[in-house]
Design a protein around this motif. Structure first.
Motif, PDB file in Angstrom:
ATOM      1  N   LYS A   1       1.180   4.282  -2.608  1.00 40.42           N
ATOM      2  CA  LYS A   1       1.028   5.656  -2.127  1.00 40.42           C
ATOM      3  C   LYS A   1       2.166   6.551  -2.628  1.00 40.42           C
ATOM      4  O   LYS A   1       1.953   7.711  -2.994  1.00 40.42           O
ATOM      5  CB  LYS A   1       0.997   5.657  -0.585  1.00 40.42           C
ATOM      6  CG  LYS A   1       0.100   6.741  -0.015  1.00 40.42           C
ATOM      7  CD  LYS A   1       0.100   6.697   1.508  1.00 40.42           C
ATOM      8  CE  LYS A   1       0.540   8.040   2.060  1.00 40.42           C
ATOM      9  NZ  LYS A   1       0.952   7.952   3.461  1.00 40.42           N
TER      10      LYS A   1
ATOM     11  N   THR B   1      -2.870   1.596  -7.969  1.00 39.06           N
ATOM     12  CA  THR B   1      -3.574   0.630  -7.129  1.00 39.06           C
ATOM     13  C   THR B   1      -2.865  -0.711  -7.173  1.00 39.06           C
ATOM     14  O   THR B   1      -2.402  -1.140  -8.236  1.00 39.06           O
ATOM     15  CB  THR B   1      -5.036   0.407  -7.595  1.00 39.06           C
ATOM     16  OG1 THR B   1      -5.116   0.611  -9.009  1.00 39.06           O
ATOM     17  CG2 THR B   1      -5.989   1.348  -6.910  1.00 39.06           C
TER      18      THR B   1
ATOM     19  N   ARG C   1       0.831  -1.213   0.000  1.00 38.73           N
ATOM     20  CA  ARG C   1       0.000   0.000   0.000  1.00 38.73           C
ATOM     21  C   ARG C   1       0.860   1.257   0.000  1.00 38.73           C
ATOM     22  O   ARG C   1       0.516   2.262  -0.608  1.00 38.73           O
ATOM     23  CB  ARG C   1      -0.905   0.006   1.238  1.00 38.73           C
ATOM     24  CG  ARG C   1      -2.322  -0.443   0.975  1.00 38.73           C
ATOM     25  CD  ARG C   1      -3.219  -0.154   2.189  1.00 38.73           C
ATOM     26  NE  ARG C   1      -3.175   1.243   2.583  1.00 38.73           N
ATOM     27  CZ  ARG C   1      -2.819   1.671   3.795  1.00 38.73           C
ATOM     28  NH1 ARG C   1      -2.469   0.811   4.722  1.00 38.73           N
ATOM     29  NH2 ARG C   1      -2.813   2.943   4.081  1.00 38.73           N
ATOM     30  N   GLU C   2       1.967   1.190   0.726  1.00 36.31           N
ATOM     31  CA  GLU C   2       2.884   2.339   0.803  1.00 36.31           C
ATOM     32  C   GLU C   2       3.595   2.568  -0.531  1.00 36.31           C
ATOM     33  O   GLU C   2       3.865   3.704  -0.905  1.00 36.31           O
ATOM     34  CB  GLU C   2       3.909   2.122   1.930  1.00 36.31           C
ATOM     35  CG  GLU C   2       3.286   2.115   3.319  1.00 36.31           C
ATOM     36  CD  GLU C   2       2.559   3.408   3.635  1.00 36.31           C
ATOM     37  OE1 GLU C   2       3.128   4.498   3.432  1.00 36.31           O
ATOM     38  OE2 GLU C   2       1.388   3.327   4.078  1.00 36.31           O
TER      39      GLU C   2
END
Ligand code: CU
Ligand code: CU
Lengths: 72, 67
Positions: A59, A69, A55-56
């Motif tokens: 990001k 994504t 996820r990082e």
């Protein structure tokens, strides 16, 4: 332990966008390897999830001005 | 009081410009952004100081300097 993940990246239009992402993440701690494919709109990243979570990674790409994504 | 700061940013196409725009949109206090890809310039009208805007543009990973 490292693992490969795929991240879909929207908004890249040229090779310099792809190279930008490779350079930015290639130098990040917890990333062993990265390959960005412009035509497939995808970044494949070999990372250590305990240091740099998927996820990082997404990001970080988002903060560069793209939509990112994690796939799968 | 707002000022217009000009930056030189290594952009090669409209996609690069789009990335710069989206990154600047995340910063509060920007009044206007005017990008010229051919000249590789980004003009930002804001009350923020140039250093803050410069740091934000640098997040794109593109080579950036104050003009
Ligand atoms: Cu580009
Ligand atoms: Cu471009």
């Amino acid at each position: 332990m490292t693992t490969w993940i795929a991240i879909s990246v929207e908004g890249m239009t040229c090779q310099s966008c792809a190279k930008n992402i490779e350079e930015m993440l290639g130098n990040a701690k917890g990333v062993a390897s990265i390959k960005v494919e412009l035509d497939r709109k995808e970044a494949r990243v070999c990372h250590d999830p305990t240091i740099f979570a998927a996820r990082e990674v997404a990001k970080t790409i988002e903060e560069m001005g793209f939509d990112a994504t994690v796939k799968g | 009081m707002t000022t217009t700061h000009t930056f030189n940013v290594a952009m090669t196409c409209d996609g690069c410009a789009g990335a710069v725009k989206r990154v600047l949109a995340k910063l509060d206090g920007i009044e206007n952004v005017d990008i010229n890809v051919a000249d590789k310039t980004v003009k930002v009208t804001t009350a923020l100081d140039a250093e803050t805007v410069l740091a934000q543009i640098k997040k794109t990973g593109k080579e950036t300097s104050l003009a």
